[in-house]
Design a protein around this motif. Structure first.
Motif, short mmCIF file in Angstrom:
data_model
loop_
_atom_site.label_atom_id
_atom_site.label_comp_id
_atom_site.label_asym_id
_atom_site.label_seq_id
_atom_site.Cartn_x
_atom_site.Cartn_y
_atom_site.Cartn_z
N THR A 61 41.46 -7.40 -42.20
CA THR A 61 41.91 -6.75 -40.96
C THR A 61 41.64 -7.62 -39.75
OG1 THR A 61 39.84 -5.50 -40.77
CG2 THR A 61 41.67 -4.41 -41.88
N THR A 67 45.42 -2.21 -39.61
CA THR A 67 44.37 -1.21 -39.80
C THR A 67 43.85 -1.33 -41.23
OG1 THR A 67 45.91 0.47 -40.61
CG2 THR A 67 45.52 0.39 -38.20
N ARG A 68 42.72 -0.70 -41.50
CA ARG A 68 42.18 -0.74 -42.85
C ARG A 68 43.17 -0.10 -43.83
NH1 ARG A 68 36.99 -2.36 -43.14
NH2 ARG A 68 36.45 -1.28 -45.05
N ALA A 71 46.12 -2.45 -44.45
CA ALA A 71 45.76 -3.57 -45.32
C ALA A 71 45.54 -3.07 -46.75
CB ALA A 71 44.50 -4.26 -44.81
#
Length: 117
Positions: A61, A67-68, A71
């Motif tokens: 990230t 964003t998490r 990803a």
């Protein structure tokens, strides 16, 4: 000792193998956009691997600005395809756990085989 030409050849070969694995083997219900995201993510992960940067969601990230969740989506698809392995490592603070990924040995074995004369 590998030359810069060898490294470039290996990177091109890796990209070709990754594209073949992802684009030629669609998963049922998967969109072309999802396959392109996976291909881009795998290319990024290979670059991070070559730079000896741990393949964690935090590092990914930071490098991409995703964003998490953004990803994690293509990464989870790559894990399901068997192109990545998922494990756990200590987080950067050393107190908790973080998901850490590795490019599969199978893909590296194919890369080595394709790079051999």
């Amino acid at each position: 000792m590998p030359t810069s030409f060898d490294a470039r050849w290996q990177s091109i070969t890796f990209s070709s193998l990754a594209m073949s694995e992802i684009m030629d083997n669609p998963v049922e219900g998967e969109t072309p956009q999802a396959r392109l995201k996976q291909l881009g993510m795998l290319s990024l992960l290979y670059t991070l691997h070559l730079a000896n940067i741990p393949l964690t969601l935090t590092n990914i990230t930071e490098k991409t600005g995703l964003t998490r969740g953004g990803a994690a989506e293509p990464i989870d698809q790559l894990v399901a395809r068997g192109l990545l392995r998922e494990g756990w490592a200590k987080n950067a603070l050393g107190r908790g756990k973080a998901r850490e990924f590795e490019i599969s040995d199978t893909l590296f074995a194919r890369l080595k085989q394709a790079s051999s004369p």
